[in-house]
Write an enzyme that holds these catalytic residues in place. Structure first.
Site, PDB file in Angstrom:
ATOM      1  CB  ALA A  43      -0.927  -0.004   1.211  1.00 13.49           C
ATOM      2  NE  ARG A  55      -3.935  -4.759   9.008  1.00 12.33           N
ATOM      3  CZ  ARG A  55      -4.188  -5.281   7.795  1.00 12.33           C
ATOM      4  NH1 ARG A  55      -3.660  -4.728   6.728  1.00 12.33           N
ATOM      5  NH2 ARG A  55      -4.938  -6.342   7.681  1.00 12.33           N
ATOM      6  CB  ILE A 128      -6.819  -3.632  -5.955  1.00 15.33           C
ATOM      7  CG1 ILE A 128      -7.346  -2.614  -4.922  1.00 15.33           C
ATOM      8  CG2 ILE A 128      -6.527  -4.959  -5.269  1.00 15.33           C
ATOM      9  CD1 ILE A 128      -8.703  -2.993  -4.328  1.00 15.33           C
ATOM     10  CG  ASP A 129      -3.286   1.333  -6.989  1.00 20.26           C
ATOM     11  OD1 ASP A 129      -2.516   0.891  -7.877  1.00 20.26           O
ATOM     12  OD2 ASP A 129      -2.898   1.605  -5.838  1.00 20.26           O
ATOM     13  CG  HIS A 144      -3.985  -8.715  -2.551  1.00 18.27           C
ATOM     14  ND1 HIS A 144      -3.592  -7.942  -1.494  1.00 18.27           N
ATOM     15  CD2 HIS A 144      -3.571  -9.977  -2.254  1.00 18.27           C
ATOM     16  CE1 HIS A 144      -2.974  -8.705  -0.593  1.00 18.27           C
ATOM     17  NE2 HIS A 144      -2.947  -9.936  -1.035  1.00 18.27           N
TER      18      HIS A 144
END
Ligand SMILES: [Zn+2]
Length: 274
Positions: A43, A55, A128-129, A144
């Site tokens: 991320a 998170r 996932i972008d 993912h």
């Protein structure tokens, strides 16, 4: 060429004693020497593009939103939620995971450039972008999945990045067969996509320099891939702590784009000097 070391301990001791400038030089030498470089990212690669991670303090899981507060964040992105509360799932997904307009940052651009120059075998990403592809990367293992793709759970027809987000139904349905169209992302409670995972394993097994960036390696899939790596050099770039730092040759607690930019600048400068 970087010196050979008698033991892993000696190697770690050598790299730990380097100044920030020496670290960049050592990284540059590794990049010059390595023949199969792979980037494994989480991320943190996308936070500089404005996509929240999960998170951290400003992350997705700490966002207060009344509509979703009675559910755990992991539940909202789970296979169970998609099946039991599809209207909640799609509401959450549309509000939080629409990354169609997001632009790649320096990290994505440099990695794409390294691939174009023949200096990077591929990128393995938990994100996932789709930002690596937007920046021009060709070999990307999306372990993912991607929020920019969707498919019908029954007839498997594939739909583009706009289908779920622009669909006027609360729960989008397949025009062909009437069943639910879901995002092509790995939800909690699901297995990783087999093809992407196999590609990732092949990349890792063949690599002689693995750069891990923007992940604390707390999440299972990236951590297990990282543990499969037995190549020559391991470099970690992450603003926070990462679990495998003890095994890394170089650790940068900094922005990935910043470190990679410096690396390429130094590479070009040393190239001119020769
Ligand atoms: Zn269908």
């Amino acid at each position: 060429m970087i010196a050979e070391f008698a033991s892993q301990r000696e190697k770690v001791k050598y790299f730990r004693a380097l100044s920030p400038e020496q670290k960049i030089n050592a990284f540059t030498e590794m990049v010059e020497e390595a023949e199969h470089i792979v980037f494994l990212g989480g991320a943190g690669v996308s936070t500089e593009s404005g996509i929240p991670d999960f998170r951290s303090k400003d992350g997705l899981y700490n966002k207060k939103d009344k509509r979703f507060s009675k559910y755990k964040p992991e539940y909202l992105l789970s296979y169970d939620c998609l099946n039991k509360h599809p209207e909640v799932f799609f509401d959450y997904f549309r509000k939080n995971l629409d990354c169609r307009e997001v632009l790649p940052n320096d990290a994505h651009r440099k990695l794409a450039e390294m691939e174009r120059c023949g200096k990077l075998d591929g990128v393995i990403t938990q994100n996932i972008d789709g930002l690596h592809q937007k920046a021009g990367s060709k070999k990307v293992s999306e372990i993912h999945g991607s929020a920019l793709r969707s498919y019908c759970v029954s007839c498997r027809r594939e739909y583009d990045e706009n289908f779920i987000f622009e669909n006027t139904e609360e729960v989008p349905h397949c025009p062909d067969c009437g069943k639910i169209v879901r995002p092509d992302v790995t939800l909690y409670g699901e297995f990783l996509p087999q093809r992407a995972y196999e590609e990732a394993v092949a990349l890792i097994r063949y690599a002689d320099l693995l750069i891990i960036g923007g992940t604390s390696l707390e999440v299972g899939s990236a951590a297990s891939l990282a543990h499969m790596y037995h190549g020559k050099y391991l470099v970690i770039i992450n603003k926070g702590k990462t679990k495998m730092e003890g095994k890394a040759d170089l650790v940068f607690h900094d922005s990935i784009g910043k470190v990679l930019n410096t690396l390429i600048y130094v590479t070009q400068r040393s190239g001119n000097r020769d």
